[in-house]
Design a protein around this motif. Structure first.
Motif, mmCIF file in Angstrom:
data_model
loop_
_atom_site.group_PDB
_atom_site.id
_atom_site.type_symbol
_atom_site.label_atom_id
_atom_site.label_comp_id
_atom_site.label_asym_id
_atom_site.label_seq_id
_atom_site.Cartn_x
_atom_site.Cartn_y
_atom_site.Cartn_z
ATOM 1 N N LEU A 126 0.792 -1.230 0.000
ATOM 2 C CA LEU A 126 0.000 0.000 0.000
ATOM 3 C C LEU A 126 0.825 1.281 0.000
ATOM 4 C CD1 LEU A 126 -2.567 -1.237 2.663
ATOM 5 C CD2 LEU A 126 -2.797 -1.300 0.160
ATOM 6 N N ALA A 127 2.039 1.192 0.551
ATOM 7 C CA ALA A 127 2.906 2.375 0.638
ATOM 8 C C ALA A 127 4.337 1.897 0.846
ATOM 9 C CB ALA A 127 2.481 3.260 1.811
ATOM 10 N N PRO A 128 5.320 2.714 0.454
ATOM 11 C CA PRO A 128 6.710 2.343 0.741
ATOM 12 C C PRO A 128 6.907 2.193 2.255
ATOM 13 C CG PRO A 128 6.620 4.184 -0.794
ATOM 14 C CD PRO A 128 5.223 3.982 -0.264
ATOM 15 N N ALA A 129 7.644 1.179 2.643
ATOM 16 C CA ALA A 129 7.852 0.886 4.067
ATOM 17 C C ALA A 129 9.186 1.467 4.523
ATOM 18 C CB ALA A 129 7.821 -0.617 4.309
ATOM 19 N N LEU A 130 9.095 2.456 5.384
ATOM 20 C CA LEU A 130 10.277 3.120 5.925
ATOM 21 C C LEU A 130 10.037 3.353 7.407
ATOM 22 C CD1 LEU A 130 12.983 4.391 4.990
ATOM 23 C CD2 LEU A 130 11.760 6.547 4.734
ATOM 24 N N GLY A 131 10.988 2.951 8.250
ATOM 25 C CA GLY A 131 10.823 3.139 9.691
ATOM 26 C C GLY A 131 11.909 2.445 10.469
ATOM 27 N N ASP A 132 11.768 2.467 11.799
ATOM 28 C CA ASP A 132 12.708 1.773 12.678
ATOM 29 C C ASP A 132 12.591 0.271 12.490
ATOM 30 O OD1 ASP A 132 13.411 4.245 13.787
ATOM 31 O OD2 ASP A 132 11.879 4.081 15.351
ATOM 32 N N PHE B 8 -3.427 -10.572 7.110
ATOM 33 C CA PHE B 8 -2.252 -9.961 7.731
ATOM 34 C C PHE B 8 -2.168 -8.502 7.334
ATOM 35 C CE2 PHE B 8 -0.735 -12.557 4.075
ATOM 36 C CZ PHE B 8 -0.371 -11.549 3.208
ATOM 37 N N ASP B 9 -1.647 -7.724 8.256
ATOM 38 C CA ASP B 9 -1.390 -6.303 8.031
ATOM 39 C C ASP B 9 0.059 -6.051 8.399
ATOM 40 O OD1 ASP B 9 -4.144 -5.278 7.444
ATOM 41 O OD2 ASP B 9 -4.511 -6.116 9.432
ATOM 42 N N VAL B 10 0.731 -5.216 7.629
ATOM 43 C CA VAL B 10 2.121 -4.874 7.901
ATOM 44 C C VAL B 10 2.204 -3.369 8.118
ATOM 45 C CG1 VAL B 10 4.508 -4.979 7.110
ATOM 46 C CG2 VAL B 10 2.901 -6.795 6.445
ATOM 47 N N PHE B 11 2.841 -2.991 9.208
ATOM 48 C CA PHE B 11 2.989 -1.590 9.589
ATOM 49 C C PHE B 11 4.457 -1.198 9.608
ATOM 50 C CE2 PHE B 11 -0.764 -3.326 11.576
ATOM 51 C CZ PHE B 11 -1.732 -2.368 11.323
ATOM 52 N N ALA B 12 4.764 -0.014 9.084
ATOM 53 C CA ALA B 12 6.080 0.588 9.281
ATOM 54 C C ALA B 12 5.985 1.373 10.581
ATOM 55 C CB ALA B 12 6.434 1.518 8.122
ATOM 56 N N VAL B 13 6.947 1.170 11.469
ATOM 57 C CA VAL B 13 6.898 1.773 12.804
ATOM 58 C C VAL B 13 8.118 2.653 13.021
ATOM 59 C CG1 VAL B 13 6.732 1.298 15.276
ATOM 60 C CG2 VAL B 13 5.669 -0.276 13.649
ATOM 61 N N THR B 14 7.848 3.896 13.404
ATOM 62 C CA THR B 14 8.892 4.845 13.799
ATOM 63 C C THR B 14 8.450 5.454 15.115
ATOM 64 O OG1 THR B 14 9.396 5.350 11.489
ATOM 65 C CG2 THR B 14 10.200 6.903 13.147
ATOM 66 N N GLY B 15 9.159 5.099 16.192
ATOM 67 C CA GLY B 15 8.745 5.554 17.515
ATOM 68 C C GLY B 15 7.356 5.030 17.819
ATOM 69 N N LYS C 44 2.305 3.099 10.477
ATOM 70 C CA LYS C 44 1.685 3.365 9.185
ATOM 71 C C LYS C 44 1.446 2.034 8.479
ATOM 72 C CE LYS C 44 2.549 5.627 4.756
ATOM 73 N NZ LYS C 44 3.520 6.380 3.956
ATOM 74 N N LEU C 45 0.211 1.792 8.056
ATOM 75 C CA LEU C 45 -0.118 0.582 7.314
ATOM 76 C C LEU C 45 0.562 0.629 5.952
ATOM 77 C CD1 LEU C 45 -1.823 -2.062 7.285
ATOM 78 C CD2 LEU C 45 -3.628 -0.704 6.196
ATOM 79 N N VAL C 46 1.399 -0.366 5.647
ATOM 80 C CA VAL C 46 2.133 -0.368 4.384
ATOM 81 C C VAL C 46 1.793 -1.568 3.499
ATOM 82 C CG1 VAL C 46 4.032 1.048 5.253
ATOM 83 C CG2 VAL C 46 4.184 -1.460 5.418
ATOM 84 N N ALA C 47 1.164 -2.586 4.081
ATOM 85 C CA ALA C 47 0.772 -3.763 3.288
ATOM 86 C C ALA C 47 -0.361 -4.487 4.006
ATOM 87 C CB ALA C 47 1.953 -4.704 3.092
ATOM 88 N N ALA C 48 -1.181 -5.166 3.215
ATOM 89 C CA ALA C 48 -2.278 -5.959 3.769
ATOM 90 C C ALA C 48 -2.522 -7.127 2.837
ATOM 91 C CB ALA C 48 -3.546 -5.113 3.903
ATOM 92 N N GLY C 49 -3.032 -8.212 3.396
ATOM 93 C CA GLY C 49 -3.293 -9.370 2.558
ATOM 94 C C GLY C 49 -4.085 -10.438 3.266
#
Length: 141
Positions: free
Chosen positions: A86-92, A112-119, A123-128
């Motif tokens: 859903l979006a580029p994944a950038l984070g910690d 499944f849902d994938v989140f990019a996490v910074t602090g 942010k949701l970046v993928a789902a399936g």
């Protein structure tokens, strides 16, 4: 062996998860999360998490969510999965959360849902969604 121990034992035997540097997060009946810290080895040419790494932890999170509801003496294999990036994944780190939608005697469906996490920001970046099969556990592993 309780659910967490069973999932951790299987996860520890996964060469790919070790190679990526992934680790288990939450383990509950019907729900598992996997975290992948940011490292150069799991990024693509623009510095984002690589879709292959993102997909791998998503597949494993959903698979282990299904495995939490399987009978002892069984194992889990993925039959198929579909992922939308859903979006580029950038984070910690990125975190994949697998959840059982429909358990079954043989086939189980998870999302499944994938989140990019910074602090504290997620942010949701993928789902399936995926289908998994319950199989007899291999005794040599």
């Amino acid at each position: 062996m309780d659910v967490r121990e069973r999932i951790q034992s299987s996860f520890d035997r996964q060469g790919l998860m070790a190679h990526l540097g992934a680790r288990l997060g939450v383990v509950e009946p019907g729900r598992v999360s996997i975290l992948l810290p940011a490292r150069a080895e799991v990024t693509q040419q623009n510095g984002y998490f690589h879709a292959g790494a993102t997909s791998a932890i998503a597949d494993s999170a959903g698979g282990y969510a299904a495995y939490t509801v399987f009978e002892p003496g069984t194992s889990v294999l993925t039959v198929e999965f579909k992922i939308n990036l859903l979006a580029p994944a950038l984070g910690d780190h990125v975190e994949a959360v697998g959840t059982v939608l429909k358990p079954g005697r043989t086939l189980t469906v998870c999302r499944f849902d994938v989140f990019a996490v910074t602090g504290a920001e997620r942010k949701l970046v993928a789902a399936g969604q995926q289908t998994l099969i319950q199989v007899e556990a291999r005794l040599d592993r």
